[in-house]
Design a protein around this motif. Structure first.
Motif, short mmCIF file in Angstrom:
data_model
loop_
_atom_site.label_atom_id
_atom_site.label_comp_id
_atom_site.label_asym_id
_atom_site.label_seq_id
_atom_site.Cartn_x
_atom_site.Cartn_y
_atom_site.Cartn_z
N GLN A 203 0.85 -1.18 0.00
CA GLN A 203 0.00 0.00 0.00
C GLN A 203 0.89 1.24 0.00
O GLN A 203 1.83 1.34 0.80
N VAL A 204 0.63 2.17 -0.87
CA VAL A 204 1.40 3.41 -0.88
C VAL A 204 0.43 4.59 -0.85
O VAL A 204 -0.71 4.47 -1.31
N ASP A 205 0.89 5.70 -0.33
CA ASP A 205 0.08 6.89 -0.22
C ASP A 205 0.24 7.70 -1.52
O ASP A 205 1.28 8.32 -1.75
N LEU A 206 -0.78 7.69 -2.36
CA LEU A 206 -0.70 8.35 -3.65
C LEU A 206 -0.55 9.86 -3.51
O LEU A 206 0.11 10.50 -4.35
N GLU A 207 -1.13 10.45 -2.47
CA GLU A 207 -1.00 11.89 -2.27
C GLU A 207 0.42 12.28 -1.92
O GLU A 207 0.90 13.34 -2.31
N VAL A 208 1.12 11.42 -1.18
CA VAL A 208 2.51 11.71 -0.84
C VAL A 208 3.39 11.59 -2.08
O VAL A 208 4.30 12.40 -2.30
N ILE A 209 3.11 10.61 -2.93
CA ILE A 209 3.86 10.50 -4.18
C ILE A 209 3.64 11.75 -5.03
O ILE A 209 4.58 12.32 -5.59
N ARG A 210 2.40 12.20 -5.11
CA ARG A 210 2.11 13.42 -5.85
C ARG A 210 2.84 14.61 -5.22
O ARG A 210 3.37 15.49 -5.92
N ALA A 211 2.90 14.64 -3.90
CA ALA A 211 3.59 15.73 -3.21
C ALA A 211 5.08 15.73 -3.53
O ALA A 211 5.67 16.80 -3.74
N TRP A 212 5.68 14.56 -3.58
CA TRP A 212 7.10 14.49 -3.91
C TRP A 212 7.37 14.97 -5.34
O TRP A 212 8.42 15.55 -5.61
N ARG A 213 6.43 14.75 -6.25
CA ARG A 213 6.61 15.26 -7.62
C ARG A 213 6.68 16.78 -7.61
O ARG A 213 7.53 17.38 -8.29
N SER A 214 5.78 17.41 -6.86
CA SER A 214 5.82 18.88 -6.78
C SER A 214 7.08 19.34 -6.10
O SER A 214 7.74 20.29 -6.56
N LEU A 215 7.45 18.70 -5.01
CA LEU A 215 8.61 19.14 -4.24
C LEU A 215 9.89 19.00 -5.07
O LEU A 215 10.71 19.92 -5.14
#
Length: 248
Positions: A203-215
């Motif tokens: 299970q992975v947190d898709l919102e955190v992955i999206r956040a890392w893309r922005s960061l």
């Protein structure tokens, strides 16, 4: 006589190809030392080290082809992306490397500085920067450190059919958030994330992955400009930031 191909070059390092050998020339010997140590510790395929001298590391070419290129469709099948996910699971479960990564507090300070620079210099519209800054906040939370590659771009992963033949460019390997590797891998191909997760097996947190893309993208624009690259090229950081902002 074999020709010499410049693969990448900027103010800090350069990589050239001569036949089936790659020469990495780095102004900082400690980066080469760190890369060699990371490749030795990584439990997934890496290039064979042919020789090393001060400031130069010679590596054998990997079989297969790169998983893809930013701004271009990836011809790799879903099974290849899943195989990369499986390899990442093995890497992230491995014993931690000695090199510490950045902390959330360090990243937040860098993020603030880069957002200010982007808006002050009108590199991007203020609203695009501010929206991505809000998205990036989800990545600035405590995480359980893992053995991370640290710069897992598409072009750094080689596959043949549905098998991973190797991963290159380990100079940024460190203890870090495993979701950062997943975000970097799918930076220009978010539609492939589910294939990667199918192999990753967790299970992975898709919102955190999206956040890392922005960061990552917010932090990367100035570095690219300073080193002679175009962050507005198709699929690159500015494209990512605009796409992320449009989804808010």
């Amino acid at each position: 006589m074999e020709s010499v191909e410049i693969v990448v070059a900027h103010h800090e390092r350069a990589t050239v190809r001569v036949g089936d050998m790659f020469l990495k020339i780095d102004s900082d010997q400690t980066r080469i030392d760190a890369e060699v140590a990371a490749m030795a510790a990584a439990p997934i395929p890496t290039p064979k080290i042919l020789w090393r001298k001060p400031s130069v590391l010679a590596l054998a070419a990997l079989p297969g082809t790169a998983l893809g290129r930013l701004g271009e469709p990836s011809s790799a099948p879903p099974a290849a992306w899943a195989a990369v996910g499986s390899a990442l699971r093995v890497l992230h479960d491995a014993p931690l490397p000695p090199k510490p990564g950045r902390t959330p507090d360090q990243l937040e300070a860098e993020l603030e500085a880069e957002c200010a620079w982007l808006t002050t210099n009108a590199v991007l519209p203020r609203d695009v920067v501010e929206r991505n800054r809000r998205i990036a906040e989800a990545a600035l939370r405590p995480w359980t450190p893992a053995f991370t590659h640290g710069d897992l771009q598409l072009a750094h992963v080689f596959v043949e059919g549905d098998a991973v033949t190797g991963v290159i460019d380990w100079s940024e390997a460190a203890q870090g958030d495993p979701l950062y590797d997943l975000a970097t891998l799918t930076l220009g191909h978010p539609e492939r994330l589910h294939d990667v997760i199918a192999g990753y097996g967790d299970q992975v947190d898709l919102e955190v992955i999206r956040a890392w893309r922005s960061l990552r993208s917010l932090r990367g624009v100035r570095w690219l400009i300073d080193h002679g690259f175009d962050p507005s090229s198709p699929g690159s950081e500015i494209d990512v930031l605009r796409a992320q902002a449009s989804q808010v």
